[in-house]
Scaffold this active site. Structure first.
Site, mmCIF file in Angstrom:
data_model
loop_
_atom_site.group_PDB
_atom_site.id
_atom_site.type_symbol
_atom_site.label_atom_id
_atom_site.label_comp_id
_atom_site.label_asym_id
_atom_site.label_seq_id
_atom_site.Cartn_x
_atom_site.Cartn_y
_atom_site.Cartn_z
ATOM 1 N N ASP A 241 0.843 -1.130 0.086
ATOM 2 C CA ASP A 241 -0.078 0.038 0.142
ATOM 3 C C ASP A 241 0.970 1.226 0.129
ATOM 4 O OD1 ASP A 241 -2.543 1.420 -0.002
ATOM 5 O OD2 ASP A 241 -2.432 1.568 2.366
ATOM 6 N N ASP B 256 -3.146 2.638 -5.939
ATOM 7 C CA ASP B 256 -2.161 2.815 -4.849
ATOM 8 C C ASP B 256 -1.858 1.381 -4.042
ATOM 9 O OD1 ASP B 256 -4.319 2.998 -3.435
ATOM 10 O OD2 ASP B 256 -3.752 4.643 -2.267
ATOM 11 N N GLU B 257 -2.642 0.347 -4.431
ATOM 12 C CA GLU B 257 -2.508 -0.742 -3.855
ATOM 13 C C GLU B 257 -2.531 -2.075 -4.576
ATOM 14 O OE1 GLU B 257 -5.495 -2.175 -0.952
ATOM 15 O OE2 GLU B 257 -6.928 -0.880 -2.147
#
Length: 386
Positions: free
Chosen positions: A12, A123-124
């Site tokens: 993350d 974003d992960e």
């Protein structure tokens, strides 16, 4: 020492949007910074930046630096409310083109080390590290996580946090235990000490309503949820969700890391700073509509898709939302063709109120290279909000 039968990682990015902005404006490091809204225009060259105290509108926070979060602001909070908590926080507008660029960079860097990657958003990601850590050791998992962090930093200048555990559910929980730039490795034997003291709402899949219901029933922590009778959970939450709650609290999750899946649809939407009148603000609406279609066409081209079903979404000033769609005989991907089809959908909506939100969607997707040339739709022009 307990091993990990599977080594599943959740990576993350730390305060991703805000961290990208700090690459652009390094002088803001260490300060409370909020990303969101559209009116703010940074003046980095002169050293002058807008602050939350000066914001007027109904935008929401996209993300915030950890310094801003310490003041009580968080993603999804209205900017006007955030201004009451952190009036001196710097306000920057969101730049999603830049965020997508850095997203592609960090994922490419990770794939060089761990190719078994499940993309979960900008974003992960999830990673299956089992082949890279065959003995399932903590030391092996931590060493791989350190390599991944360094690769991400070398490629982007950004930091990330990584959780490694026997499954996806635990890995996602663990990636948040030691932010920012943290690494947490948790085996099944660690669950009582590391996982059970956490709030039940930290489990991905327990939303606000379920968390409130659990709280009203006296269950606040994951440990309390794990100790609850499965039959009692099913009585209050239904058979399927009750079973899932019990398994999740026990740290049971057999889902694989899915390295590839075809998207079902792609969409773009925008919420206006003020409600726009269908007739008086026709030019502004038309420009926004055209821009959304162009952005959506660019998304399709970048991912290599075209689609047959074009959808329109409108939210009015009374928060009533309507959608319309149509399925075309041939798949399309050009901005003008999308705009024409969306315009046809628009004609089926009574425009009697001001418009708060506008969105366009393309579904029934097909790989562009799989469409015979004679089936490809030709670009077209259409006047919208006419």
């Amino acid at each position: 020492m307990p091993s990990l039968p599977r080594s599943i990682a959740h990576l993350d990015m730390d305060a991703f949007y805000a961290s990208v902005e700090l690459l652009r404006y390094p002088q803001l490091r260490g300060q409370p910074v909020v990303v969101g809204g559209r009116r703010a225009t940074p003046g980095g060259e002169t050293g002058h930046f807008p602050h939350l105290r000066d914001y007027v509108g109904r935008g929401v926070i996209t993300t915030a630096t950890y310094e801003a979060r310490a003041l009580g602001v968080h993603s999804g909070m209205g900017l006007m409310k955030a201004a009451q908590l952190a009036p001196e926080a710097v306000l920057l507008p969101a730049d999603f083109d830049a965020y997508r660029h850095y997203s592609r960079l960090f994922k490419a860097a990770v794939r060089e080390i761990a190719p078994e990657l499940e993309d979960r958003g900008i974003d992960e990601i999830y990673l299956d590290l089992s082949a890279l850590n065959p003995d399932g050791s903590r030391e092996g998992a931590r060493a791989i996580a350190l390599r991944l962090q360094q690769a991400v930093r070398d490629a982007t200048g950004l930091s990330c946090s990584i959780g490694v555990a026997p499954n996806k559910l635990l890995a996602k929980l663990c990636s948040d235990l030691d932010k920012p730039a943290g690494i947490s490795v948790v085996a099944a034997a660690d669950i009582p000490a590391r996982i059970w003291p956490l709030p039940a709402k930290r489990i991905n899949g327990i939303g606000p309503k379920a968390a409130a219901r659990l709280d009203s029933l006296g269950i606040h922590s994951i440990g309390e949820l794990a100790a609850a009778d499965p039959a009692w959970l099913q009585e209050h939450f239904g058979e399927r969700y009750g079973v899932w709650l019990h398994n999740a609290a026990q740290g049971i999750d057999e889902r694989p890391v899915v390295t590839y899946s075809e998207p079902k649809s792609l969409s773009r939407e925008t919420t206006f700073e003020r409600d726009l009148h269908p007739r008086l603000d026709r030019d502004a609406l038309s420009r926004s509509f055209t821009r959304l279609c162009e952005q959506l066409a660019a998304d399709l081209a970048r991912k290599g898709y075209v689609g047959k079903t074009i959808g329109l979404k409108l939210r009015f000033d009374n928060f009533h939302t309507v959608t319309r769609d149509q399925t075309l005989p041939r798949p399309i991907g050009e901005a003008a063709a999308i705009r024409q089809a969306a315009g046809e959908c628009l004609k089926r909506v009574p425009l009697e109120r001001r418009i708060r939100l506008l969105g366009v969607r393309v579904a029934s997707l097909t790989r562009h290279d799989a469409v015979p040339e004679h089936e490809a739709a030709q670009p077209a022009q259409a006047e919208l909000f006419a």
